[in-house]
Write a protein that holds these residues in place. Structure first.
Motif, short mmCIF file in Angstrom:
data_model
loop_
_atom_site.label_atom_id
_atom_site.label_comp_id
_atom_site.label_asym_id
_atom_site.label_seq_id
_atom_site.Cartn_x
_atom_site.Cartn_y
_atom_site.Cartn_z
N ASP A 39 38.57 14.11 -6.14
CA ASP A 39 38.39 14.30 -7.77
C ASP A 39 38.41 13.09 -8.42
OD1 ASP A 39 37.92 17.19 -7.42
OD2 ASP A 39 39.74 17.66 -8.18
N SER A 40 39.45 12.22 -8.16
CA SER A 40 39.72 10.99 -8.75
C SER A 40 38.43 10.12 -8.32
CB SER A 40 41.21 10.53 -8.13
OG SER A 40 41.28 8.96 -8.88
N PHE A 41 38.32 10.05 -7.08
CA PHE A 41 37.13 9.15 -6.71
C PHE A 41 35.82 9.46 -7.43
CE2 PHE A 41 33.44 8.40 -3.78
CZ PHE A 41 33.61 7.09 -3.75
N GLU A 42 35.56 10.91 -7.57
CA GLU A 42 34.10 11.36 -8.31
C GLU A 42 34.18 10.91 -9.78
OE1 GLU A 42 32.14 15.60 -9.36
OE2 GLU A 42 33.23 15.30 -7.37
N GLN A 43 35.51 10.99 -10.40
CA GLN A 43 35.48 10.86 -11.72
C GLN A 43 35.21 9.05 -11.99
OE1 GLN A 43 39.44 11.93 -13.05
NE2 GLN A 43 38.86 13.99 -13.48
N GLN A 44 36.03 8.37 -11.06
CA GLN A 44 35.55 6.92 -11.11
C GLN A 44 34.33 6.58 -10.84
OE1 GLN A 44 38.61 5.34 -8.33
NE2 GLN A 44 40.08 5.07 -9.81
N LEU A 45 33.76 7.23 -9.76
CA LEU A 45 32.08 6.84 -9.67
C LEU A 45 31.33 7.32 -10.76
CD1 LEU A 45 30.44 5.80 -7.51
CD2 LEU A 45 30.22 8.17 -6.62
N THR A 46 31.88 8.52 -11.25
CA THR A 46 30.91 8.80 -12.46
C THR A 46 30.92 7.91 -13.66
OG1 THR A 46 31.11 11.26 -11.85
CG2 THR A 46 30.45 10.79 -14.24
N SER A 47 32.22 7.34 -13.77
CA SER A 47 32.40 6.50 -14.87
C SER A 47 31.66 5.04 -14.75
CB SER A 47 34.20 6.28 -15.15
OG SER A 47 34.38 5.23 -16.18
N THR A 48 31.57 4.92 -13.53
CA THR A 48 31.04 3.52 -13.09
C THR A 48 29.49 3.65 -13.43
OG1 THR A 48 32.86 2.96 -11.59
CG2 THR A 48 30.92 1.74 -11.36
N ALA A 49 28.91 4.61 -12.78
CA ALA A 49 27.74 4.88 -12.97
C ALA A 49 27.23 5.11 -14.22
CB ALA A 49 27.22 6.29 -12.33
N GLU A 50 27.88 5.73 -15.28
CA GLU A 50 27.56 5.83 -16.57
C GLU A 50 27.55 4.45 -17.28
OE1 GLU A 50 30.26 8.68 -18.26
OE2 GLU A 50 29.09 10.33 -17.59
N LYS A 51 28.75 3.68 -17.06
CA LYS A 51 28.58 2.24 -17.59
C LYS A 51 27.56 1.39 -17.21
CE LYS A 51 33.53 2.38 -18.14
NZ LYS A 51 35.04 1.92 -17.67
N SER A 52 27.23 1.48 -15.79
CA SER A 52 26.32 0.66 -15.19
C SER A 52 24.82 0.95 -15.85
CB SER A 52 26.06 0.91 -13.78
OG SER A 52 27.22 0.46 -13.12
N ALA A 53 24.65 2.42 -16.22
CA ALA A 53 23.32 3.08 -16.57
C ALA A 53 23.30 2.71 -18.05
CB ALA A 53 23.41 4.58 -16.85
N GLN A 54 24.39 2.31 -19.02
CA GLN A 54 24.53 1.81 -20.42
C GLN A 54 24.03 0.27 -20.35
OE1 GLN A 54 28.32 2.65 -21.59
NE2 GLN A 54 28.04 4.80 -22.12
N ASN A 55 24.60 -0.43 -19.40
CA ASN A 55 24.24 -1.84 -19.33
C ASN A 55 22.69 -2.15 -19.08
OD1 ASN A 55 26.71 -2.49 -19.74
ND2 ASN A 55 27.33 -2.80 -17.72
N VAL A 56 22.18 -1.29 -18.08
CA VAL A 56 20.99 -1.27 -17.80
C VAL A 56 19.96 -0.84 -18.92
CG1 VAL A 56 19.00 -0.24 -16.42
CG2 VAL A 56 21.04 -1.12 -15.22
N ASN A 57 20.22 0.01 -19.65
CA ASN A 57 19.40 0.52 -20.89
C ASN A 57 19.70 -0.60 -21.97
OD1 ASN A 57 18.68 3.02 -19.64
ND2 ASN A 57 20.31 4.27 -20.61
N ALA A 58 20.74 -1.02 -22.09
CA ALA A 58 20.85 -2.08 -23.01
C ALA A 58 19.96 -3.26 -22.79
CB ALA A 58 22.40 -2.57 -23.36
N TRP A 59 19.97 -3.56 -21.41
CA TRP A 59 18.93 -4.96 -21.08
C TRP A 59 17.68 -4.45 -21.28
CZ3 TRP A 59 15.44 -4.95 -17.18
CH2 TRP A 59 15.07 -6.51 -16.83
#
Length: 173
Positions: A39-59
């Motif tokens: 559960d902890s790993f999935e939450q961290q992975l989801t958070s990282t993916a969301e931040k990466s998606a935000q960075n890509v969208n901003a770029w």
């Protein structure tokens, strides 16, 4: 081994029950710990993916603004000359990077100019490329699906915007 006394049989049964209880509690504890770690790993992975998606969208939004600005300048000034196109591109682009391979402009007459100075291969027709057709048809910015670049052979996306002069589309940046 044969146990003959009641005391021995009771010790054996109690030892067996305690051993099985310890084994069962160990298995349950391991399963609970595994679930919590997953559960902890999935939450961290989801958070990282969301931040990466935000960075890509901003770029992507920043690059759309760059391309749109260049296309509008070229269109408003009705620029077709290579040196003038290159001048507009050089004032708009922040430079070719590891992420951005090139900036280019294609016109209806099939002229295509690359900010990097790259010369297209013989017979290259920008007007037949999907990014050109999509931007022209949509009459707005497009972000292409990934595809293999005709010149480099690398997997790329294109951000394109139509070049307008008055009501006519003259090309795509």
């Amino acid at each position: 081994m044969r146990i003959r006394t009641i005391k021995g049989k009771m010790i054996f049964v109690v030892t067996l029950v305690i051993t099985l209880a310890l084994l069962a509690s160990g298995v349950v504890a391991a399963l609970i710990a595994k679930g919590k770690v997953m559960d902890s790993f999935e939450q961290q992975l989801t958070s990282t993916a969301e931040k990466s998606a935000q960075n890509v969208n901003a770029w992507i939004e920043k690059e759309i603004a760059n391309v749109e600005s260049a296309a509008k300048d070229i269109g408003i000034l009705n620029i077709k000359d290579k040196s003038q196109v290159m001048s507009v591109l050089s004032t708009r682009v922040l430079g070719i990077t590891d992420i951005v391979m090139d900036y280019y402009v294609g016109f209806e007459n099939k002229d295509v100019f690359f900010a990097s100075g790259t010369e297209p291969p013989e017979g290259f027709d920008c007007t037949q490329r999907d990014w050109y057709k999509q931007a022209k048809e949509k009459k707005a910015a497009i972000v292409s699906e990934p595809y293999v670049d005709a010149i480099t052979g690398k997997m790329v996306i294109t951000i394109a915007y139509p070049i307008r002069y008055k009501a006519d589309i003259k090309g795509v940046a």
